[in-house]
Design an enzyme around this catalytic site. Structure first.
Site, short mmCIF file in Angstrom:
data_model
loop_
_atom_site.label_atom_id
_atom_site.label_comp_id
_atom_site.label_asym_id
_atom_site.label_seq_id
_atom_site.Cartn_x
_atom_site.Cartn_y
_atom_site.Cartn_z
N CYS A 114 0.83 -1.20 0.00
CA CYS A 114 0.00 0.00 0.00
C CYS A 114 0.87 1.26 0.00
O CYS A 114 1.54 1.54 -0.97
CB CYS A 114 -1.00 -0.03 1.17
N HIS A 213 -3.98 -4.90 0.60
CA HIS A 213 -3.47 -5.30 1.92
C HIS A 213 -3.57 -6.81 2.11
O HIS A 213 -4.51 -7.30 2.74
CB HIS A 213 -4.26 -4.58 3.02
N GLU A 215 -2.00 -8.63 4.12
CA GLU A 215 -1.89 -9.03 5.54
C GLU A 215 -3.26 -9.22 6.18
O GLU A 215 -3.40 -10.01 7.11
CB GLU A 215 -1.03 -8.03 6.33
#
Ligand code: MN
Length: 239
Positions: A114, A213, A215
């Site tokens: 990001c 993202h 994660e």
């Protein structure tokens, strides 16, 4: 022993009745959990102005995750701030760019997520769109606030890229950004885009840059976890 994966940290100034104005160093725990699940040893790297500390941190880690966060200052790519620019954090810009350069010069792998993707692009002389909402050509919704592990838009990958080898032609990703790459910096090969033409991924020398993202998705989508597993494998212990 697991490879040490540095995760770039953030400073927040505490609000509220307890220690107002106190500075807190932190990162999202989803990066920490994703690195752990992928077989690495996560380590939060605190934001600092010290070049000595940055050089020592870069030496100590085996790979670097540049994390998401605030907008990048447009002064860094030769533009004055436009009305749609969000909050900036120049000290963090300086830290992230110095840390990135130090790690990259040592030949260690970088996973740039990001804002991290945007920072690497700016460090390589590229520029950003300050606010996608001000650009009529980009008609898709890139700030989607549903559950962050939910894939909400399609990213298509170029053949012969690393990301194509992971996902194939396309995948669904989350999207939590209102800035994006405008001019790619030198050495950056665009490998993933949305239908409206936003650059969602790039690959460069030992760097994978991702605008979404992963994660937040790693526990729900094995291919998102694979991004971290592959990155940990590239982060050779003690190199
Ligand atoms: Mn997006």
């Amino acid at each position: 022993m697991r490879p040490i994966i540095g995760v770039s940290g953030i400073i927040e100034i505490k609000q509220g009745p307890i220690l107002p104005g106190h500075k807190i160093s932190y990162t999202s725990n989803d990066y920490i959990e994703a690195v752990d699940l992928a077989g690495g040893a996560p380590c939060i790297l605190p934001l600092t102005k010290s070049e000595d500390v940055i050089a020592s941190l870069a030496q100590s880690i085996d790979g670097l995750i540049l994390t998401g966060g605030a907008d990048v200052s447009p002064l860094l790519y030769g533009e004055e701030p436009k009305r749609g620019l969000g909050r900036i954090h120049p000290e963090r810009d300086n830290f992230d760019i110095a840390l990135f350069r130090a790690v990259h010069e040592l030949g260690k792998p970088v996973l740039a997520i990001c804002r991290g993707l945007q920072i690497v692009n700016v460090a390589f002389g590229g520029s950003l769109y300050q606010d996608l909402n001000a650009e009529d050509a980009f008609y898709m919704k890139h700030v989607e606030l549903s559950e962050p592990h939910t894939g909400t838009h399609t990213v298509r990958f170029t053949k012969d890229s690393y990301l194509y080898s992971v996902f194939g032609e396309k995948t669904l990703t989350n999207s939590l950004h209102h800035q994006a790459i405008k001019e790619p910096g030198s050495g950056i090969k665009v490998t993933g885009q949305t239908e409206d033409g936003i650059i969602e991924a790039f690959e460069a020398d030992n760097i994978v840059g991702i605008q979404w993202h992963p994660e937040h998705m790693a526990k729900h989508d094995p291919k998102m976890l694979q991004l971290f597993e592959d990155f940990v494998k590239r982060s050779v212990k003690g190199k």
